[in-house]
Enzyme design. Structure first.
Site, PDB file in Angstrom:
ATOM      1  N   CYS A 293       0.804  -1.235   0.000  1.00 14.33           N
ATOM      2  CA  CYS A 293       0.000   0.000   0.000  1.00 14.33           C
ATOM      3  C   CYS A 293       0.831   1.276   0.000  1.00 14.33           C
ATOM      4  CB  CYS A 293      -0.943  -0.012   1.195  1.00 14.33           C
ATOM      5  SG  CYS A 293      -2.180  -1.312   1.081  1.00 14.33           S
TER       6      CYS A 293
HETATM    7  N1  LIG Z   1      -2.551  -6.416   1.131  1.00 16.78           N
HETATM    8  C1  LIG Z   1      -3.166  -5.425   1.742  1.00 16.78           C
HETATM    9  O1  LIG Z   1      -2.983  -5.204   2.921  1.00 16.78           O
HETATM   10  C2  LIG Z   1      -4.138  -4.532   0.990  1.00 16.78           C
HETATM   11  C3  LIG Z   1      -4.981  -3.703   1.734  1.00 16.78           C
HETATM   12  C4  LIG Z   1      -5.898  -2.912   1.074  1.00 16.78           C
HETATM   13  C5  LIG Z   1      -5.959  -2.932  -0.310  1.00 16.78           C
HETATM   14  N2  LIG Z   1      -5.124  -3.728  -1.042  1.00 16.78           N
HETATM   15  C6  LIG Z   1      -5.252  -3.723  -2.501  1.00 16.78           C
HETATM   16  O2  LIG Z   1      -5.979  -4.880  -2.889  1.00 16.78           O
HETATM   17  C7  LIG Z   1      -5.505  -5.343  -4.157  1.00 16.78           C
HETATM   18  C8  LIG Z   1      -5.039  -6.789  -4.033  1.00 16.78           C
HETATM   19  O3  LIG Z   1      -3.956  -6.815  -3.120  1.00 16.78           O
HETATM   20  P1  LIG Z   1      -3.450  -8.171  -2.456  1.00 16.78           P
HETATM   21  O4  LIG Z   1      -2.498  -7.755  -1.392  1.00 16.78           O
HETATM   22  O5  LIG Z   1      -4.588  -9.042  -2.122  1.00 16.78           O
HETATM   23  O6  LIG Z   1      -2.642  -8.815  -3.683  1.00 16.78           O
HETATM   24  P2  LIG Z   1      -2.118 -10.323  -3.774  1.00 16.78           P
HETATM   25  O7  LIG Z   1      -1.005 -10.296  -4.768  1.00 16.78           O
HETATM   26  O8  LIG Z   1      -1.899 -10.888  -2.416  1.00 16.78           O
HETATM   27  O9  LIG Z   1      -3.357 -11.105  -4.395  1.00 16.78           O
HETATM   28  C9  LIG Z   1      -3.850 -10.876  -5.682  1.00 16.78           C
HETATM   29  C10 LIG Z   1      -4.168 -12.230  -6.298  1.00 16.78           C
HETATM   30  O10 LIG Z   1      -4.839 -12.021  -7.535  1.00 16.78           O
HETATM   31  C11 LIG Z   1      -4.429 -13.046  -8.422  1.00 16.78           C
HETATM   32  N3  LIG Z   1      -4.788 -12.613  -9.768  1.00 16.78           N
HETATM   33  C12 LIG Z   1      -4.180 -11.693 -10.540  1.00 16.78           C
HETATM   34  N4  LIG Z   1      -4.866 -11.528 -11.691  1.00 16.78           N
HETATM   35  C13 LIG Z   1      -5.931 -12.373 -11.627  1.00 16.78           C
HETATM   36  C14 LIG Z   1      -6.993 -12.653 -12.504  1.00 16.78           C
HETATM   37  N5  LIG Z   1      -7.112 -12.015 -13.662  1.00 16.78           N
HETATM   38  N6  LIG Z   1      -7.893 -13.577 -12.148  1.00 16.78           N
HETATM   39  C15 LIG Z   1      -7.786 -14.225 -10.962  1.00 16.78           C
HETATM   40  N7  LIG Z   1      -6.789 -13.996 -10.080  1.00 16.78           N
HETATM   41  C16 LIG Z   1      -5.880 -13.067 -10.416  1.00 16.78           C
HETATM   42  C17 LIG Z   1      -2.960 -13.193  -8.144  1.00 16.78           C
HETATM   43  O11 LIG Z   1      -2.472 -14.430  -8.615  1.00 16.78           O
HETATM   44  C18 LIG Z   1      -2.924 -13.062  -6.626  1.00 16.78           C
HETATM   45  O12 LIG Z   1      -3.034 -14.314  -5.976  1.00 16.78           O
HETATM   46  C19 LIG Z   1      -4.418  -4.367  -4.574  1.00 16.78           C
HETATM   47  O13 LIG Z   1      -4.991  -3.356  -5.359  1.00 16.78           O
HETATM   48  C20 LIG Z   1      -3.956  -3.784  -3.256  1.00 16.78           C
HETATM   49  O14 LIG Z   1      -3.390  -2.502  -3.406  1.00 16.78           O
HETATM   50  C21 LIG Z   1      -4.223  -4.552  -0.406  1.00 16.78           C
END
Ligand SMILES: NC(=O)c1ccc[n+]([C@@H]2O[C@H](COP(=O)([O-])OP(=O)(O)OC[C@H]3O[C@@H](n4cnc5c(N)ncnc54)[C@H](O)[C@@H]3O)[C@@H](O)[C@H]2O)c1
Length: 454
Positions: A293
Site C-alpha cells: 500500500c
Molecule cells: N494487502 C493489503 O494489505 C491490501 C490492503 C488494502 C488494499 N489492497 C489492494 O488490494 C488489491 C489486491 O492486493 P493483495 O495484497 O490481495 O494482492 P495479492 O497479490 O496478495 O493477491 C492478488 C491475487 O490475484 C491473483 N490474480 C491476478 N490476476 C488475476 C486474474 N485475472 N484472475 C484471478 N486472479 C488473479 C494473483 O495471482 C494473486 O493471488 C491491490 O490493489 C492492493 O493494493 C491490499
C-alpha cells in the site's frame, strides 16, 4: 481453453442476451438477502481470500477464482498462505460452500463478482493490466442482473473510465443491464482489533441501483457500510487514507533524524503528544515503509494529478523521498555505531530482527528490511536473518542465514538490528543477551542495553 469451458462460456453469453432486464435489482437484492446469490471473488490474495471466507461464512455459495495454479491448489488442499486466514477457517469454508478454481467456466452464472487483483507500479506508473484482464474475463461470463465490484486500490476514475468500458464490451450496459461499483479494501493484515467485519466499508455505485446493490452485498458481510456518491469518491477515499499515513510517517521519520541531531528524544515526544485527546494522531518512526500500500498507492494519486493536471503532488513526492531514504539512514547509523566500537561492517556478524514490512504480518513485499539487508550484505556483513512471521519458502533473494529467535543467536551476534516490532521479539531477552543493538523500532526503550534507538 478446453472444449467444455468454451461451450459453457458460449451458453453464458447466450444467456446474457436472452435474460430479461426486468427488475433485475429487486431480484439481485432478494438473492443477497436470502444468501443464495452466487459470489465470485477474483484473486485470492491478502484481500480476496478474507473476503471469500467472510462471504462463505455468511452463507453465500462462494467461488475463489485464482489464476496462480499453485495458490489455487494450496487452497483446494485447505492450505492457506494468508496469515489472517488460518487453515481451519479455510477448511470449514471448503466443507461449507467455498470452492477455489482457476477455471473461468466455473464463474458462469455468478450474481456478485468482486475484483481483488494487484495494482502495482511499473516504472513509476500505475499498472492496471490485472484489473483489465479480470474485467475481460468477467465480460465473458457476465449476464444481465449481475453485480461487479472493484476492490483493488487505484486512482479516482478507474471504475468508470477503465473498467466500465471493458465490461460493456459484453454488449451489456453498466447501471442499466448490470450493476457496477467500487468499494475500497481497508484490511490491515495482522491487526487483532480491527478486522474485515468491524471496520466500516465505504461503498459506491455508478448509479443509484448499483449503490443499493453494493450496499446490500457488503451490508451482509460487515457491521457498517458508508455510502459515497460516486466510485471516484470511493477510490479517492482509499488513496487519501494511505497518503495520510505515508505523509505522517515521513514527517516523524524526518523528525527522528533531526531530533537526534538536536539531542531530543523523539519517541518520548511522540508518546507525550499522543496524550492530546484531539487534533493529534501519533505515528512512529521506522526503517521505511513497505507492503502493497504505502510505497505504491500515493504514487497512483500523484501520477493521476500529473497526467490530468500537469502538476506535481508535492506532499506525496516529499514523503516518497523521505521514506525511501530511511533504509540508507539505518545503514549509516549502523555503520557509525560499529565504527565507535572500532569495527567495520565488513566481516561483522549482524543479526537482523524482522524482514516483513511491519509487525504481525508475513508480507515482505517492498519491505525496507530487505533494502537494509542487501545494503549491509554488500558492505560485507555476515548476516543472520530472523523473522518468525516469514512464510516458509518465501523467495527472498538475500545473502544471509535464516535463524530462529534465540538467546544463542542474540549472544553470538556482534550487532543486533531491530527492524520490525514483531511481538515475538522480547525486548528483555534482547537486552539481556545482545552485546550491541541498533533498534529502529524503539522496542528496547526502558531497558538497559548497549546501543542506540533510531
Ligand atoms: N494487502 C493489503 O494489505 C491490501 C490492503 C488494502 C488494499 N489492497 C489492494 O488490494 C488489491 C489486491 O492486493 P493483495 O495484497 O490481495 O494482492 P495479492 O497479490 O496478495 O493477491 C492478488 C491475487 O490475484 C491473483 N490474480 C491476478 N490476476 C488475476 C486474474 N485475472 N484472475 C484471478 N486472479 C488473479 C494473483 O495471482 C494473486 O493471488 C491491490 O490493489 C492492493 O493494493 C491490499
Amino acid at each position: 481453453m478446453t472444449e467444455r469451458v468454451g461451450s459453457a462460456l458460449e451458453v453464458a453469453a447466450g444467456d446474457a442476451q436472452l435474460a430479461s432486464p426486468y427488475n433485475p435489482l429487486s431480484e439481485l437484492l432478494a438473492r443477497i438477502e436470502a444468501r443464495t446469490a452466487r459470489v465470485a471473488i477474483i484473486g485470492q490474495g491478502y484481500v480476496g481470500l478474507p473476503v471469500s471466507m467472510r462471504a462463505s461464512e455468511q452463507g453465500f455459495p462462494t467461488i475463489g477464482f485464482e489464476i496462480d495454479e499453485q495458490r489455487c491448489q494450496a487452497l483446494q488442499r485447505g492450505s492457506s498462505y494468508v496469515e489472517d486466514v488460518p487453515d481451519p477457517v479455510l477448511r470449514r469454508a471448503l466443507d461449507r460452500n467455498y470452492r477455489a478454481t482457476s477455471d473461468l467456466g466455473d464463474l458462469v452464472g455468478f450474481d456478485v463478482a468482486v475484483i481483488t487483483v494487484p495494482t502495482p507500479l511499473r516504472e513509476g506508473a500505475p499498472d492496471l493490466s490485472y484489473v483489465v484482464s479480470a474485467g475481460e474475463q468477467l465480460t465473458r461470463v457476465l449476464r444481465a442482473g449481475a453485480l461487479i465490484i472493484l476492490e483493488s486500490t487505484t486512482y479516482p476514475g478507474t471504475t468508470e473510465e477503465l473498467l466500465r468500458p471493458v465490461l460493456e464490451r459484453s454488449g451489456l450496459r453498466a447501471g442499466v443491464d448490470f450493476f457496477l461499483g467500487y468499494s475500497p479494501e481497508r484490511i490491515d493484515p495482522g491487526n487483532k482489533t480491527w478486522n474485515f467485519v468491524n471496520t466500516p466499508k465505504v461503498v459506491s455505485g455508478v448509479e443509484d441501483g448499483s449503490l443499493r446493490a453494493v450496499s446490500a452485498f457488503y451490508g451482509s458481510l460487515v457491521d457498517r457500510v458508508v455510502p459515497v456518491e460516486s466510485p471516484a469518491t470511493a477510490e479517492l477515499v482509499k488513496i487519501l487514507e494511505n497518503t495520510y499515513r505515508h505523509v505522517n510517517i515521513a514527517l516523524v521519520n524526518e523528525l527522528a533524524m533531526f531530533a537526534r541531531e538536536l539531542g531530543v528524544d523523539v519517541w518520548a515526544a511522540i508518546d507525550a503528544a499522543g496524550s492530546k485527546p484531539f487534533g493529534f494522531t501519533p505515528f512512529r518512526p521506522g526503517p521505511g515503509v513497505g507492503g502493497h500500500c504505502l510505497p505504491i498507492d500515493p504514487s497512483y494519486l500523484s501520477w493521476r494529478v500529473r497526467q490530468n493536471l500537469g502538476q506535481t503532488f508535492r506532499f506525496v513526492e516529499l514523503a516518497n523521498d523521505v521514506n525511501e531514504h530511511m533504509p540508507d539512514y539505518v545503514v549509516a547509523r549502523v555503520t557509525n555505531l560499529l565504527n565507535v566500537q572500532r569495527k567495520a561492517v565488513n566481516g561483522t556478524r549482524v543479526l537482523l530482527l524482522g524482514l516483513t514490512y511491519k509487525a504481525g504480518t508475513s508480507d515482505w513485499r517492498e519491505s525496507p528490511s530487505l533494502v537494509v539487508a542487501e545494503h549491509l550484505a554488500s558492505l560485507g556483513a555476515e548476516l543472520r536473518l530472523c523473522d518468525p512471521h516469514l512464510a516458509e519458502g518465501a523467495r527472498l533473494q538475500l545473502n544471509g542465514t535464516i535463524v530462529p529467535f534465540s538467546d544463542e543467536e542474540l549472544a553470538q551476534a556482534e550487532l543486533v538490528v531491530v527492524l520490525v516490532d514483531h511481538p515475538e521479539f522480547d525486548p528483555a531477552r534482547i537486552a539481556a543477551n545482545a552485546a550491541l543493538v541498533f533498534d529502529a523500532k524503539a522496542i528496547l526503550r526502558g531497558h538497559q542495553f548497549e546501543g542506540e534507538l533510531l
